[in-house]
Each structure stands twice: as structure tokens, then as C-alpha cells.
Design an enzyme around this catalytic site. Structure first.
Site, PDB file in Angstrom:
ATOM      1  N   SER A 100      24.573 -32.269  -5.183  1.00  0.00           N
ATOM      2  CA  SER A 100      24.522 -31.181  -4.213  1.00  0.00           C
ATOM      3  C   SER A 100      24.640 -31.763  -2.811  1.00  0.00           C
ATOM      4  O   SER A 100      24.128 -32.852  -2.544  1.00  0.00           O
ATOM      5  CB  SER A 100      23.195 -30.446  -4.372  1.00  0.00           C
ATOM      6  OG  SER A 100      22.851 -29.787  -3.174  1.00  0.00           O
TER       7      SER A 100
ATOM      8  N   HIS B  88      20.154 -14.746 -30.949  1.00  0.00           N
ATOM      9  CA  HIS B  88      19.706 -14.012 -29.749  1.00  0.00           C
ATOM     10  C   HIS B  88      19.078 -14.961 -28.732  1.00  0.00           C
ATOM     11  O   HIS B  88      18.210 -14.558 -27.967  1.00  0.00           O
ATOM     12  CB  HIS B  88      18.689 -12.914 -30.101  1.00  0.00           C
ATOM     13  CG  HIS B  88      19.093 -12.080 -31.274  1.00  0.00           C
ATOM     14  ND1 HIS B  88      19.801 -10.915 -31.155  1.00  0.00           N
ATOM     15  CD2 HIS B  88      18.920 -12.279 -32.613  1.00  0.00           C
ATOM     16  CE1 HIS B  88      20.033 -10.413 -32.356  1.00  0.00           C
ATOM     17  NE2 HIS B  88      19.516 -11.217 -33.263  1.00  0.00           N
TER      18      HIS B  88
ATOM     19  N   GLU C 205      30.753 -26.294 -16.189  1.00  0.00           N
ATOM     20  CA  GLU C 205      30.869 -24.979 -15.541  1.00  0.00           C
ATOM     21  C   GLU C 205      32.321 -24.664 -15.232  1.00  0.00           C
ATOM     22  O   GLU C 205      32.780 -23.524 -15.404  1.00  0.00           O
ATOM     23  CB  GLU C 205      30.034 -24.956 -14.261  1.00  0.00           C
ATOM     24  CG  GLU C 205      28.537 -24.923 -14.547  1.00  0.00           C
ATOM     25  CD  GLU C 205      27.695 -25.121 -13.302  1.00  0.00           C
ATOM     26  OE1 GLU C 205      26.689 -24.443 -13.166  1.00  0.00           O
ATOM     27  OE2 GLU C 205      28.053 -25.966 -12.458  1.00  0.00           O
TER      28      GLU C 205
ATOM     29  N   LYS D 240      19.560 -33.134  -6.893  1.00  0.00           N
ATOM     30  CA  LYS D 240      20.331 -32.407  -7.896  1.00  0.00           C
ATOM     31  C   LYS D 240      21.359 -33.242  -8.655  1.00  0.00           C
ATOM     32  O   LYS D 240      22.009 -34.119  -8.105  1.00  0.00           O
ATOM     33  CB  LYS D 240      21.083 -31.235  -7.238  1.00  0.00           C
ATOM     34  CG  LYS D 240      20.237 -30.107  -6.740  1.00  0.00           C
ATOM     35  CD  LYS D 240      19.511 -29.336  -7.838  1.00  0.00           C
ATOM     36  CE  LYS D 240      20.419 -28.695  -8.838  1.00  0.00           C
ATOM     37  NZ  LYS D 240      20.876 -27.375  -8.479  1.00  0.00           N
TER      38      LYS D 240
END
Ligand code: ARG
Length: 471
Positions: free
Chosen positions: A280, A158, A293, A286
Site C-alpha cells: 500500500s 454457504h 484481485e 499492508k
């Protein structure tokens, strides 16, 4: 331009150019050229054996086809849209080159059994490539596990801290998944892809005395499909292949998701090398895990193609229908996507560093050793449900007093259960806990080390075998 079609005979008007553009498949099925030619060479060899063509004609056909293959591979071949597909392009080029002998190649064959064959031959090769890529990825995961054998991670359920697990054990879980993926592909290859559809012709077979078993044998199939109608109507193998790809994509997306989280500031478990991250355009600080992804995202594309294929075949009457031409882009697209994802993630795994100190700190939180304490009580004769309750109250108290289990003195522990003794400290704390695991398949260091050795051996043997079968 002479736009004569191989099927021109019964037509009185030329095809509209819109129709040509709409019905063509050569813009994508040209990729099958190698397999189309391999199939045609076997077919011509069979025709000569059955005396349907002479040996001289056979030799001319084979030579012509090989030249066409060379031209395609050196970029000297122009595929023509008005010739629809790879099959008619190659056959027409052959006739142009060698004349009448070329006109005999399509004896006892239809594009319907031809395309079913080409797809099977193509798939056989790609399965070998995928298997190799999966093995390389597994290998990197095993090596990472081996190099970080001492690292213990908080195992999650979980997404909450659950029990301590060796990092290597976590990584080997993915190795297992990818092994199942390989075995699914192997089943697909040896069970469903091992039958040759050649000889089915359009759908009913042929009145000519052919020898399909011979062609099948030349092409490395075990047998000929039993039913000619099924042989040309079946695209189950395409769906099955893309399902196998979907399963791989799903496994890759799970690994990606996990490592995206692990690379976040909140977890901070891993550092992915700069060469595998992007930045970024506005936020100078970043460093993003875009590769992971995208791998997670591309899974959607593969599932989409599986849905395309299932929907494509739904309700299709027997036998061949042109709808089935739509199978190719779905199959090729899913394959290309998964192939790229596999090689990218293998590089990424290699270029990822695991932060031992952060893992160690994370293991302090969440009472990872609580279950081991309950099991300790079981060994002292307490029924498990009662042991669960006792440890639950100990944990409740620890939360209140901001302590962890190994910090509790024996006197305190004894208050919860008199059976607790000095030896309890051998199971408390993540290190002790890990060492106490016994069951097969558990994260006990001895077992994990053994598994790493076995995987290393097994994977290098598979790698050797793949090399031998290619060479
Ligand atoms: N390009 C076609 C396909 O991919 C080949 C088979 C065409 N057969 C036919 N009878 N039109 O499905």
C-alpha cells in the site's frame, strides 16, 4: 505517397483520410500475418495444381510471401493504414516485390473467405497454447495437493463450515474444472474449427475450376465448409472460443476469490509469497493479494468481449458485413487476458504456502463431523431423518456447553440414542471422519492419493504429447 487501393477501379475520388483511419483494421489484424501467409501459400499451391497459375508463378509467390514474413518478423515491414488490413498490405507488398505473378494470388479468393480462414488458423494455434498453460496450472495444483496431502480443510457450503475435506481434494476440484475447459477447447478445435472456408470467395463461390479440398488438406482441415454463404458469414467459432475463455476466466476468478479470502487475517489459511503480492502507498504494514484481485477483475473484461461478439452478430444479415471486422479486437483481447492470467496464477500457486496448523485449528470449529455421526446412526439402523434430528440435538447441546463432538462421553451420547457404541469414536473428529468416507469421488485419503497419481500421469502424458506435436 501513392495511395492506390487494390479496389481502386470503380472509384473517381480518393478515400477521405478520416474514412481510412476509421475503416482500417491493420493496427490490430497485423497479428494474423503468419496465418494469412500460410493460407496464401496453400492457395497459390492449389492455383498451380489447377493450372490457374504456372508453377513458376507459384514459386515466385511463395518466395515473395516468405520474404515478407521474414521482413515482418525482423521488424523491416511497414504496414500501411491506407491499405486497410493485413490481407491487402501483404498482397500489395507481394505485387510490389514480384510484379505480375503477385497479381494472380487473389484469383478465386476474397478477403471474406481469407479472413475467415486466418481467424481459424490463428485460433487453432492459440488453443494449443491455452491447453498447455491449463495443463501447467493443473500440474502445479496437483503438486501442491501432493505436497500437502495430510492437510484437512473445513469444507464450506454457504461459506459456513460443512464437512472436512482434504486440501488436495479441494485443489483437485479446480483441476477437474480446467480439464473441462481443455475439453471444450478441444471440441472447438476438432469439431467447429476443422472446416476450411476457402473457396467460398466473396459469398457465392467461383466460376473458376478450383480444388478447395486440396487447399483444405494442405492447411490441415478435415473438410471444406458445405455452404459458401455460411462459410463467410459464420463467426460462431469466435463466439464459442471466447465463451471457452470466459469459462476459464470464471474458474480462475473462483480460485482467486477463494484464495483472497484464505489469505485474509480472518482465514489466514495461506501465505502468498511476497513476490506475488503488492503493498500500500500509505499503510506500511499492508501486503495485498492484488494479482488474484486483478485476475478476478479481468474476468469482467472477457465476459464483456463475449457480450460484444454476441451483440455484434445479432441480427446481421447474410453474408459478410463490415461489422464483422469488430470481432478481432474482442477475440484477441479475451485471449491475451486469459493467457496472461493463466501464467500468472500458475506462478502464484507455486509460490503459495498452506498453513497446516491454522487449517487444523479451523477444523475444530463448526462440527464438521456431525454428518458422519448421523451416517453412523444410519448404519445402526436409525432412519436418516431421525438420525439428523438426534445429531441436531447433540450439536445444540454442544454449542450451549462449548464442547466438540469427540469430547462427549459415551454415557452422554447414549442418552440421545442407545444404539451409539464405543465404535462411534472411530468416526468422530475430522481425521477419523475423513478416513470413513467411502463413496467414489469422495475425499477419502486413499481415493485422493489415487487421483493425485492418476492426474500426475495423465498430465505428464498430455505434456509429452504437446511437446511431440510441437517438435
Ligand atoms: N478487414 C476485414 C475484416 O476483418 C477483412 C474482410 C474485408 N472484406 C470486405 N469485403 N471489406 O473483416
Amino acid at each position: 505517397m501513392n495511395k492506390k487501393k487494390p479496389w481502386q477501379g470503380r472509384f473517381t475520388k480518393p478515400t477521405s483520410t478520416d474514412v481510412e483511419a476509421f475503416t482500417e483494421s491493420v493496427s490490430f489484424d497485423w497479428q494474423l500475418y503468419k496465418y494469412d501467409i500460410e493460407g496464401s501459400i496453400a492457395h497459390a499451391t492449389m492455383l498451380a495444381k489447377c493450372a490457374l497459375i504456372t508453377n513458376t508463378e507459384r514459386d515466385k509467390i511463395i518466395k515473395g510471401l516468405r520474404e515478407i514474413q521474414n521482413d515482418i518478423e525482423s521488424g523491416d515491414f511497414v504496414f500501411k493504414e491506407h491499405l486497410e488490413d493485413v490481407h491487402m498490405n501483404i498482397e500489395s507488398a507481394l505485387i510490389e516485390r514480384i510484379g505480375d505473378a503477385g497479381k494472380k494470388l487473389h484469383t478465386a479468393r476474397s478477403r471474406n473467405d481469407q479472413v475467415a480462414l486466418d481467424m481459424r488458423l490463428w485460433m487453432r494455434d492459440q488453443i494449443k497454447i491455452l491447453t498447455k498453460l491449463l495443463t501447467s496450472l493443473q500440474y502445479e495444483l496437483v503438486l501442491k495437493g501432493k505436497a500437502n496431502i495430510k492437510i484437512i480443510v473445513p469444507g464450506f457450503t454457504h461459506l459456513q463450515h460443512a464437512q472436512p475435506v482434504l486440501l488436495a481434494h479441494y485443489l483437485l476440484a479446480y483441476v477437474e474444472m480446467f480439464e473441462r475447459d481443455k475439453s471444450r477447447l478441444r471440441d472447438c478445435l476438432w469439431l467447429r474449427l476443422s472446416e476450411s472456408p476457402l473457396g467460398a470467395c466473396a459469398l457465392a463461390g467461383t466460376t473458376l475450376p478450383i480444388y478447395p479440398e486440396f487447399t483444405a488438406n494442405l492447411l490441415g482441415f478435415y473438410r471444406v465448409c458445405d455452404n459458401s454463404v455460411d462459410a463467410v458469414s459464420d463467426r460462431d467459432f469466435c463466439i464459442e472460443f471466447v465463451f471457452c475463455l470466459s469459462m476459464i476466466a470464471m474458474h480462475l476468478s473462483r480460485l482467486s476469490e477463494e484464495w483472497i479470502m484464505w489469505s485474509s487475517q480472518e482465514f489466514d489459511f495461506i501465505n502468498i509469497d511476497d513476490s506475488y503480492c503488492t503493498g500500500s502507498s500509505i499503510m506500511p504494514q499492508k501486503k495485498n493479494p492484488d494479482v488474484l484481485e486483478l485476475i478476478r477483475g479481468k474476468c469482467a473484461r472477457v465476459y464483456g468481449n463475449l457480450t460484444t461478439l454476441l451483440s455484434l452478430m445479432k441480427g446481421l444479415p447474410l453474408a459478410y458485413n463490415r461489422d464483422m471486422q469488430e470481432d478481432k479486437e474482442a477475440v484477441f483481447g479475451a485471449y491475451d487476458t486469459v493467457k496472461r492470467c493463466l501464467s500468472l496464477i500458475t506462478g502464484l500457486v507455486k509460490n503459495t504456502r498452506f498453513k497446516a496448523e491454522i487449517f487444523a485449528r479451523a477444523c475444530e470449529d463448526g462440527f464438521l463431523d456431525a454428518t458422519a455421526l448421523a451416517e453412523y446412526l444410519v448404519l445402526k439402523g436409525i432412519p436418516f431423518r431421525q438420525a439428523h434430528e438426534i445429531v441436531g440435538s447433540i450439536v445444540k447441546n454442544c454449542i450451549k456447553t462449548s464442547r466438540i463432538l469427540p469430547e462427549l462421553g459415551l454415557d452422554t451420547l447414549k442418552k440421545y440414542s442407545p444404539v451409539i457404541d464405543e465404535d462411534v469414536y472411530k468416526v468422530l473428529g475430522t481425521e477419523n471422519c475423513i478416513r470413513s468416507y467411502k463413496s467414489p469421488g469422495s475425499t477419502a485419503p486413499k481415493l485422493v492419493r489415487k487421483q493425485i497419481n492418476e492426474w500426475e500421469k495423465r498430465l505428464s502424458k498430455q505434456g509429452e504429447k504437446a511437446k511431440r506435436s510441437r517438435g
